[in-house]
Design an enzyme around this catalytic site. Sequence first.
Site, PDB file in Angstrom:
ATOM      1  N   ASP A 151     -12.112  -9.098   4.554  1.00 12.51           N
ATOM      2  CA  ASP A 151     -13.399  -9.102   3.844  1.00 12.51           C
ATOM      3  C   ASP A 151     -13.944 -10.523   3.764  1.00 12.51           C
ATOM      4  O   ASP A 151     -15.136 -10.765   3.946  1.00 12.51           O
ATOM      5  CB  ASP A 151     -13.249  -8.549   2.412  1.00 12.51           C
ATOM      6  CG  ASP A 151     -13.615  -7.070   2.308  1.00 12.51           C
ATOM      7  OD1 ASP A 151     -13.349  -6.335   3.289  1.00 12.51           O
ATOM      8  OD2 ASP A 151     -14.147  -6.658   1.262  1.00 12.51           O
ATOM      9  N   LYS A 188       3.436 -15.239   2.376  1.00 13.07           N
ATOM     10  CA  LYS A 188       3.653 -15.980   1.129  1.00 13.07           C
ATOM     11  C   LYS A 188       5.153 -16.221   1.013  1.00 13.07           C
ATOM     12  O   LYS A 188       5.794 -15.863   0.019  1.00 13.07           O
ATOM     13  CB  LYS A 188       3.077 -15.167  -0.051  1.00 13.07           C
ATOM     14  CG  LYS A 188       3.028 -15.908  -1.372  1.00 13.07           C
ATOM     15  CD  LYS A 188       1.966 -17.003  -1.433  1.00 13.07           C
ATOM     16  CE  LYS A 188       2.082 -17.784  -2.730  1.00 13.07           C
ATOM     17  NZ  LYS A 188       1.155 -18.942  -2.810  1.00 13.07           N
ATOM     18  N   ASP A 201      -6.245  -7.014   4.181  1.00 12.58           N
ATOM     19  CA  ASP A 201      -7.386  -6.380   3.515  1.00 12.58           C
ATOM     20  C   ASP A 201      -8.284  -7.454   2.912  1.00 12.58           C
ATOM     21  O   ASP A 201      -9.497  -7.467   3.101  1.00 12.58           O
ATOM     22  CB  ASP A 201      -6.868  -5.435   2.423  1.00 12.58           C
ATOM     23  CG  ASP A 201      -8.009  -4.768   1.668  1.00 12.58           C
ATOM     24  OD1 ASP A 201      -8.924  -4.252   2.334  1.00 12.58           O
ATOM     25  OD2 ASP A 201      -7.991  -4.791   0.419  1.00 12.58           O
ATOM     26  N   ASP A 208      -2.686 -18.223   0.476  1.00 11.27           N
ATOM     27  CA  ASP A 208      -3.693 -18.922  -0.334  1.00 11.27           C
ATOM     28  C   ASP A 208      -4.377 -20.009   0.498  1.00 11.27           C
ATOM     29  O   ASP A 208      -5.603 -20.160   0.487  1.00 11.27           O
ATOM     30  CB  ASP A 208      -3.078 -19.496  -1.635  1.00 11.27           C
ATOM     31  CG  ASP A 208      -1.786 -20.272  -1.406  1.00 11.27           C
ATOM     32  OD1 ASP A 208      -1.236 -20.237  -0.275  1.00 11.27           O
ATOM     33  OD2 ASP A 208      -1.317 -20.929  -2.357  1.00 11.27           O
ATOM     34  N   TYR A 260       0.823  -1.212   0.000  1.00 14.65           N
ATOM     35  CA  TYR A 260       0.000   0.000   0.000  1.00 14.65           C
ATOM     36  C   TYR A 260       0.860   1.266   0.000  1.00 14.65           C
ATOM     37  O   TYR A 260       0.423   2.307  -0.459  1.00 14.65           O
ATOM     38  CB  TYR A 260      -0.910   0.037   1.239  1.00 14.65           C
ATOM     39  CG  TYR A 260      -2.229  -0.664   1.091  1.00 14.65           C
ATOM     40  CD1 TYR A 260      -2.304  -1.994   0.725  1.00 14.65           C
ATOM     41  CD2 TYR A 260      -3.421   0.007   1.346  1.00 14.65           C
ATOM     42  CE1 TYR A 260      -3.513  -2.641   0.620  1.00 14.65           C
ATOM     43  CE2 TYR A 260      -4.641  -0.629   1.248  1.00 14.65           C
ATOM     44  CZ  TYR A 260      -4.684  -1.950   0.885  1.00 14.65           C
ATOM     45  OH  TYR A 260      -5.893  -2.575   0.784  1.00 14.65           O
TER      46      TYR A 260
END
Length: 361
Positions: free
Chosen positions: A254, A193, A250, A226, A143
């Site tokens: 959600d 990751k 983020d 993942d 970001y």
Amino acid sequence: MTSSFRITLLPGDGIGPEITAVARRLLDAVSRRHGFQLEYDEQPMGGSAIDASGEPLPASTLAACRASDAVLLAAIGAPRYDALPRQQRPESGLLALRAGLGLFANLRPVKIVPALVGASSLKPEVIEGVDLLVVRELTGGVYFGNPKGRVEADGHVRAFNTMAYSDYEIDRIARVGFDLAGQRGGRLCSVDKANVLEVSQLWRDRVEAIHAAEYPEVQLSHMYVDNAAMQLVRAPRQFDVILTSNLFGDILSDEASMLSGSIGMLPSASLGSSGPGLFEPIHGSAPDIAGQDKANPMAMVLSAAMMLRVGLQQEAAAADLERAVETTLEAGYRTGDLMAPGCTPLGCQAMGEQLLKALGD
Ligand code: IPM
Ligand code: MG
């Protein structure tokens, strides 16, 4: 002496003003009951600020936030600002606010209200008893990383961002995660990751180092992002605290919100090492239903509760607000996003009235 707190209110755009009005009435009711005072300073932010002054986060708004005890933000953004240069969009104002207040730790709790078990798109037996907390790093990562941009070369257009973390940024968010895990179920799952990304390998190395040196009593595990996305819908009860970076947090938050039936239910707190915290629902400004008295004010009310508990140390008042939400849902009142057969549909304002009644006001 009665304690008194200064709250900067940022109603923002879309459904923001409607849900802010509900939260404010409830805050007034619980502050009266618990003997403290709240002084509000309402400031423009997001699209409403762009309309008034051309910028999404005017300097006067940031200054007001800095001078207050806590900041309560509803939602920002609307499609008509999407064509503006990135720096002038409502979302850039939110990122500037997070950076400007040094809010590196974003806490997004997901707790299933028993009355809403049927509202989730997942099976009741999968989500019953879910009680997890996403701890998302909020002022770093892709970001904010540099270099970033868009260039034209050799007849092609190329755009890029940089996902970067320094050791101290990982260390401080890891400590927040471990501290909270220690106060909850004692388990922390760090999501990265590291099988592909250098930045994730550093993340993992630092989380392990902080764990070994400072929090050996917390049970630490690691998961690739993942797999975490899959595990969240496969077996969400396995999680206590999820610690992760800005972008992964983020996305995962959600996803996790849908465990609770509606994104209209989830509050969040953003904290720095000092100064006021920012409290906001994780949902957006819902321009499609703005101004129609259809919004679910509950995430905003629960954000106000988090503000009372975490920002102002008013635990009893916070618990009252949370109980009012649960009682109202148990009594079968629902906004459109949660409507189910046999329940009573209510608009945003009428839901506010019911919540006040549930408080006993
Ligand atoms: C959130 C939102 C923001 C983010 C947007 C509005 C900039 O999606 O708080 O999750 O991406 O952080
Ligand atoms: Mg988001």
